[in-house]
Design a protein around this motif. Structure first.
Motif: not given
Lengths: 117, 819
Positions: A15, A18-19, A21-24, A27, A56, A59, A95, A99, A103, B13, B16-17, B20, B31-32, B35-38
Motif C-alpha cells: 500500500f 504504491s503511492f 511506484f507503478p502497480w508491480w 511484487a 486490493w 480498497l 490478479i 502476482t 513474488a 513472477t 506474471l508481471i 499483466f 495489472g495496471a 490495481s486500486p491505487q493505479h
C-alpha cells in the motif's frame, strides 16, 4: 501468527509503496516481506497472495462503494462482459494476489538459499 | 534442485508481471488497469467528491476565484484577462482533457497513432483525408494570423498555459481512463491545437459538399431532370432574409459574375463518360445544422427580446459543450464553451445574447489539375506552367511502420485526390480542393468580441470577424434590438458555380471575389417581430449571388409558422416550441398519402395505413404512426427514383427532403413515378400502395420486437467518442422529434445544446445539453443530464455576481493564487 504478520506487513508495504511506484511494486513488497519473515515457501506464497488480495479487494470495495458502483458497472461490462462490480473486484484481487504469491514464493526461496550458505 | 525452483519462481513472477503489464498476451494490461491505487479504480470518483481546492500556480498574475454550482458549472471570477483564459484552460483540462486532445488528434489526422489503422484501414483512410484536405496546414496559417493580433495571441497562449498547468500536475494514476485503456499519454497543449480544434469545427460545419456526386448527376441526367431533382430554391421557402422594401437585396453583384466562355461545353455539358466512380467515405455529417430565432419585445410578455438557439451536432459523450461563466471587472459572460478553445461560444453577457446556426454555403470546391508530367512539379494554369510545392505527411500507425503521404500543393490548394488517393477507377483524376477554411483567419476573434459586446453595433462588429465557417449569427440585446446576419467570407458565385468539378487551368472559374460583408443576407428589427434561421436557403432567387444547393426547409417552415402567430411569448412557451415534435412535412403530405387505394393493400399494409390515418402528425414518443410515415415516405422516394438512379453505377446525390413532395404537388404526371423497368406506366396511386407494401417488411420487424413506437424505432443514442466502448455509451434515449422537425433529435445527432435567453435586466436564461460536465465515465456528472434533456426539461442558467458567493447554489470553491 507469523502468517498473519506476514500478510499484514505485505499489505501495508504494498500500500505504501504504491503511492510512488507503478502497480508491480506489490511484487517487490511481497518479495521483501517473504525474505524478512521466515516461513515455509508454500506459506510465504499464501501470505503473499492473501496480503495483496485482501489489500486490493478492500480498497476496490471502498472505492466502489463511494462511487456507488458507477464505474465498476461499466468496466466489468467492458472487460468481463457482465455487469458485476463484485466480479470485477474479485478479478482485481486475484490478479494482485497471484502476482504477490509468485513474488513471495521467490522471496522465500531466496531466503532459504541464503540461509543455507 | 533449489536453484531450479528459484529459477521457476523468478520466471513465474516476471512472467506474471509481464502478462499483466503489457498488451502482448492479454488485450489490456490488467495489472495496471485493475490495481486500486493505479488503474481504473482511481477514476471511480466518489459521488460525494469535494471539489474545493487551493491551487498555487506560478504563471498567474493575480487571483482567480471559481465558484462551482451543483451541476458542476464553474463561475470564474478573475482580475484580468490573462488569468481568466488561463483558468478556463485549466478547468477545461480538469474536466475534459482526454476529449480535448482526442478531438485535435482527429482534426490533425493522427488517430492511427492512437487507434491503429482500424478495420479495413478505415481509420487510416480518415487520417489521410484530413491531411490531404490540408487541415494541419490551415491550422498553422491560423496560428500565424492569431500572432498578428496581440490580444488574440495573449489569449490563446494563456489558455494553452492553463491546460498545461493541469497536465503538469497529473500523476499516472490520475490520468483520464481513456489514456489508460488505450495506452498513451497527453501531450503538451499548444496554440496550434486550439486552432486545429476550431478548424475541425469548420470541417464539421462548412466542409460538407457533394461536388463529386453532383458532377456525376450532371453527366447522367439531362438539364430538365437535373433542375427537377435538385432545385436549390424550394417552392415553400421562408428565406432567412426575404427581399422586401424595408430590407432589400443588393440590385446587382459587386463582382463580375459573367459565366466563363465555353462553360456550356466545359462545365455544364451533360452525358459525359469520365465520371467519378468512388466517392469519399469520409464526410462531415450532412445533418449538422441548427435552429435559432429571436423574438422582439413587441411579441413577448415581458416586452424584452428572447433569443433561442439549439445547435444540431453529433450527440457524443463527453459532450462537445461545457457550460461555464467567465467574468472580470470588465465583462461577465455565460454559456456553452468548447473544451479546446477559450471564450463562450453560444451564450450571453449582461447586455447581449448570441447564437448560431450553420449557413451551409458551399465554400469547398474542386478543380481538376493537369500536371506537366509524372514528377508533378508544375501544373497548367492559363497557358503557363506554374510550380507546385510538396508536403510530406507522416502518419504514425500504432503497431505498424509510419506511412508517408506526399501531397502536392497548387496555388488553388492541396491536390486532395490523385493516383495515390483515387476518386475513380478509370483514369487518374487530380483534384485540388479550394476550401475557405484554408484562408488565413483568426477563428476565435468573433467569439472574443461577442463575449465583450455591450451594444448591438458591438455585436455586429464582432460577428464580422467570422470568416469560416459561415454561420447565421443571431443577436438580441437588452436594449431591444434583434438581428440575424449570415456571416462568413463567401465567394461571389455565378449560378451553379462550384456544384461540379471545375477546370483548374482556367482562372475564369476561380472564385472571382468575396461578397462584401454588408451584402450578406441579414435581417434587423423587422416589422414582423422576429428573425430566425434553420439552415434554409438564406435568400430567394432575386439575390444577385449564388448560394449553393441542397439546403433543408422543413424546420424553417415549422419555426416561422409558430412565430408568425405567437404573441405574449414567455421562456416557457419557447421551451414548448424548441421541443416541438410537430412533423410539418407529414402534415403537408397527408392529402397525397390518403390517395392510397386501400383495396390494393394486403392485411398487414392495411393495418399500418390505419395507424397512419389515426396519427396526429406529431413525432412524439409512443406514436406508431410516425414510424409508419417515416418508413413509408423513404420507400416512396426509393420507388420513384431508384429505378432511374440504378441505371448507372455512378454515385449520385439523393434529392433534398422537399423535392418529392413539391414535385408531386406541382406535377401530377411527374415522370419519375413510372418504373422504367416495367412495361406498364405506373400511376401515383400505384406507387403509394407499392411503397407502403414495401415498408411493411421493416415495420413488421419493428412490431415483433415491440419497437414500433417512434422513439424506440428511432432509438436515439449518445455514444462515447470512441464509439466501440459500449459500456461508455448511453443507448435507447426516449426522445421524440427527428429530421425536419424543430426538435431535431435523430438517431445519433440532434440538439446538442438548447438555450433560451430572455433579455430582462437580470437576464432570465435556461439551457441544457445531453451529457454532463465531467468527461470521466466514472463520475456521476458524466451523463446525468440526459434524462432531463430527453424529457424536454431545462435548467436555469445563473449569471452569477461575485457578491453572491455565499449563495446556497455555490457548492464548492476553487481559489487560484500566484505561487
Amino acid at each position: 501468527m507469523k502468517l498473519l504478520i506476514n500478510i499484514l506487513l505485505t499489505a501495508i508495504l504494498a500500500f505504501a509503496l504504491s503511492f510512488w511506484f507503478p502497480w508491480w511494486i506489490i511484487a517487490v513488497a511481497a518479495f521483501v516481506i517473504a525474505i524478512v519473515i521466515p516461513l515455509k515457501p508454500w506459506q510465504s506464497a499464501l501470505a503473499g497472495f492473501l496480503g495483496i488480495f485482501i489489500l486490493w479487494v478492500l480498497l476496490a470495495m471502498l472505492i466502489n462503494s463511494r462511487n456507488e458502483g458507477l464505474l465498476a458497472a461499466r468496466i466489468s461490462q467492458l472487460l468481463l462482459k457482465t455487469n458485476s462490480a463484485g466480479l470485477l473486484i474479485l478479478v482485481s484481487g486475484l490478479i494482485g494476489g497471484l502476482t504477490g504469491a509468485a513474488a513471495a514464493w521467490t522471496g522465500s526461496l531466496v531466503r532459504r538459499l541464503k540461509m543455507n550458505e | 534442485m533449489r536453484y531450479l525452483y528459484l529459477a521457476l519462481a523468478v520466471l513465474l513472477t516476471f512472467g506474471l508481471i509481464f502478462i499483466f503489464n503489457s498488451r502482448l498476451v492479454l488485450p489490456a494490461p490488467l495489472g495496471a488497469l485493475l490495481s486500486p491505487q493505479h488503474g481504473i479504480w482511481q477514476n471511480a470518483e466518489a459521488t460525494t467528491t469535494n471539489y474545493n481546492d487551493d491551487v498555487l500556480l506560478p504563471d498567474l498574475e493575480g487571483k482567480v476565484d471559481v465558484y462551482i454550482d451543483d451541476r458542476l458549472v464553474p463561475h470564474v471570477f478573475a482580475d484580468n484577462e490573462s488569468d481568466l483564459y488561463y483558468v478556463q484552460g485549466y478547468l477545461h483540462a480538469k474536466f475534459r482533457l482526454w476529449q480535448m486532445e482526442f478531438q485535435t488528434y482527429a482534426a490533425a489526422g493522427r488517430l492511427s497513432e492512437i487507434l491503429g489503422e482500424g478495420p479495413e484501414g478505415r481509420i487510416l483512410g480518415y487520417d489521410r483525408t484530413m491531411r490531404r484536405l490540408g487541415m494541419v496546414w490551415a491550422a498553422e496559417k491560423s496560428v500565424e494570423e492569431a500572432d498578428k493580433n496581440p490580444a488574440s495571441k495573449a489569449q490563446y497562449e494563456a489558455y494553452a498555459k492553463g491546460v498545461n498547468a493541469w497536465i503538469a500536475q497529473l500523476s499516472e494514476s490520475q490520468l483520464p481512463i481513456e489514456y489508460k485503456l488505450l495506452g498513451y499519454y497527453p501531450e503538451q497543449w499548444t496554440v496550434l491545437k486550439t486552432t486545429l480544434f476550431l478548424k475541425f469545427m469548420s470541417y464539421d460545419l462548412a466542409g460538407h459538399e457533394d461536388d463529386l456526386e453532383f458532377s456525376n448527376a450532371r453527366d447522367f441526367f439531362n438539364n430538365a431532370d437535373l433542375e427537377t431533382l435538385y432545385p436549390f430554391i424550394p417552392d415553400s421557402l421562408p428565406a432567412i432574409q426575404p427581399n422586401t422594401p424595408a430590407s432589400p437585396y443588393p440590385t446587382q453583384a459587386a463582382v463580375d459574375l459573367t459565366i466563363p466562355a465555353g462553360a456550356d461545353t466545359v462545365y455544364f455539358k451533360h452525358n459525359r463518360p469520365d465520371s467519378i466512380t468512388r466517392v469519399p467515405a469520409q464526410k462531415p455529417e450532412k445533418e449538422n445544422g441548427s435552429n435559432n430565432w429571436a423574438v422582439a419585445g413587441s411579441k413577448t410578455k415581458s416586452g424584452r427580446p428572447i433569443l433561442c438557439n439549439d445547435p444540431h451536432l453529433g450527440l457524443n459523450l463527453p459532450s462537445l459543450w461545457f457550460e461555464m461563466q467567465l467574468s472580470t471587472p470588465q465583462f461577465s459572460a455565460y454559456g456553452a464553451s468548447f473544451p479546446g478553445s477559450p471564450n463562450i461560444i453560444i451564450g450571453f453577457n449582461t447586455d447581449v445574447s448570441f447564437g448560431f446556426t450553420n449557413a451551409g454555403r458551399d465554400v469547398r470546391d474542386y478543380y481538376e489539375i493537369e500536371f506537366k508530367d509524372e514528377a508533378r512539379e508544375a501544373y497548367r494554369f492559363n497557358n503557363d506552367w506554374v510550380p507546385t510545392s510538396k508536403r510530406i505527411e507522416i502518419i504514425r500507425i500504432k503497431g505498424k511502420p509510419d506511412l508517408m503521404d506526399t501531397v502536392v500543393y497548387t496555388n488553388i490548394g492541396p491536390v486532395m485526390y490523385d493516383e495515390s488517393f483515387q476518386p475513380t477507377e478509370k483514369k487518374v483524376k487530380n483534384l485540388a480542393v479550394r476550401w475557405k477554411a484554408h484562408d488565413a483567419s483568426n477563428d476565435g476573434a468573433a467569439f472574443y468580441l461577442l463575449n465583450h459586446a455591450k451594444t448591438y453595433t458591438d455585436a455586429v462588429k464582432a460577428v464580422r470577424q467570422l470568416k469560416c465557417p459561415g454561420q447565421n449569427c443571431l443577436i438580441a440585446t437588452r436594449s431591444g434590438d434583434i438581428g440575424i446576419w449570415q456571416q462568413g467570407e463567401f465567394p461571389a458565385k455565378w449560378r451553379r458555380q462550384g456544384d461540379y468539378i471545375m477546370p483548374g487551368q482556367d482562372s475564369s472559374y476561380f472564385w472571382r471575389g468575396l461578397i462584401p460583408a454588408e451584402e450578406n443576407p441579414h435581417l434587423e428589427n423587422p416589422f414582423r417581430g422576429y428573425v430566425s434561421s434553420a439552415n434554409q436557403v438564406s435568400v430567394d432567387g432575386t439575390y444577385p449571388y449564388y448560394t449553393g444547393d441542397m439546403f433543408p426547409v422543413y424546420r424553417a417552415m415549422a419555426v416561422n409558422k409558430w412565430l408568425d402567430t405567437a404573441q405574449q411569448i414567455t421562456p416557457a412557451s419557447m421551451m414548448r416550441m424548441q421541443t416541438s415534435n410537430f412533423n410539418i412535412k407529414a402534415a403537408m403530405s397527408r392529402d397525397i398519402l390518403l390517395r392510397t387505394p386501400v383495396a390494393a393493400l394486403n392485411e398487414s399494409a392495411k393495418s399500418y395505413f390505419e395507424k397512419y390515418k389515426k396519427w396526429n402528425d406529431q413525432n412524439d414518443p409512443g406514436e406508431e404512426g410516425a414510424t409508419v410515415f417515416t418508413l413509408w415516405w423513404d420507400e416512396l422516394e426509393k420507388k420513384v427514383w431508384k429505378d432511374e438512379f440504378n441505371q448507372t453505377k455512378l454515385p449520385l446525390p439523393w434529392p433534398p427532403e422537399y423535392v418529392l413532395l413539391e414535385s408531386l404537388r406541382r406535377d401530377s404526371a411527374y415522370h419519375f413515378i413510372d418504373d422504367v423497368n416495367t412495361p406498364t406506366k405506373e400511376t401515383l396511386e400505384d406507387v403509394l400502395a407499392s411503397s407502403l407494401t414495401a415498408a411493411t417488411d421493416s415495420l413488421d420487424k419493428l412490431q415483433v420486437l415491440g419497437n414500433l413506437d417512434w422513439e424506440k424505432a428511432k432509438d436515439t443514442r449518445i455514444k462515447h467518442l470512441l464509439k466501440v466502448i459500449e459500456p461508455f455509451n448511453r443507448l435507447h434515449v426516449p426522445v421524440g422529434g427527428g429530421k425536419g422537425i424543430i426538435n431535431a433529435a435523430g438517431p445519433e445527432h440532434g440538439p446538442s445544446w438548447r438555450m433560451i435567453v430572455e433579455m430582462t435586466d437580470g437576464i432570465e436564461a435556461y439551457g441544457i445539453y445531453p451529457g454532463g460536465q465531467s468527461g470521466n465515465p466514472g463520475s456521476r456528472y458524466y451523463d446525468n443530464t440526459i434524462s432531463d434533456w430527453a424529457a424536454g426539461r431545462y435548467y436555469r442558467l445563473w449569471l452569477m455576481k461575485e457578491a453572491e458567493k455565499e449563495d446556497e447554489r455555490v457548492r464548492w470553491v476553487m481559489h487560484f493564487r500566484k505561487a
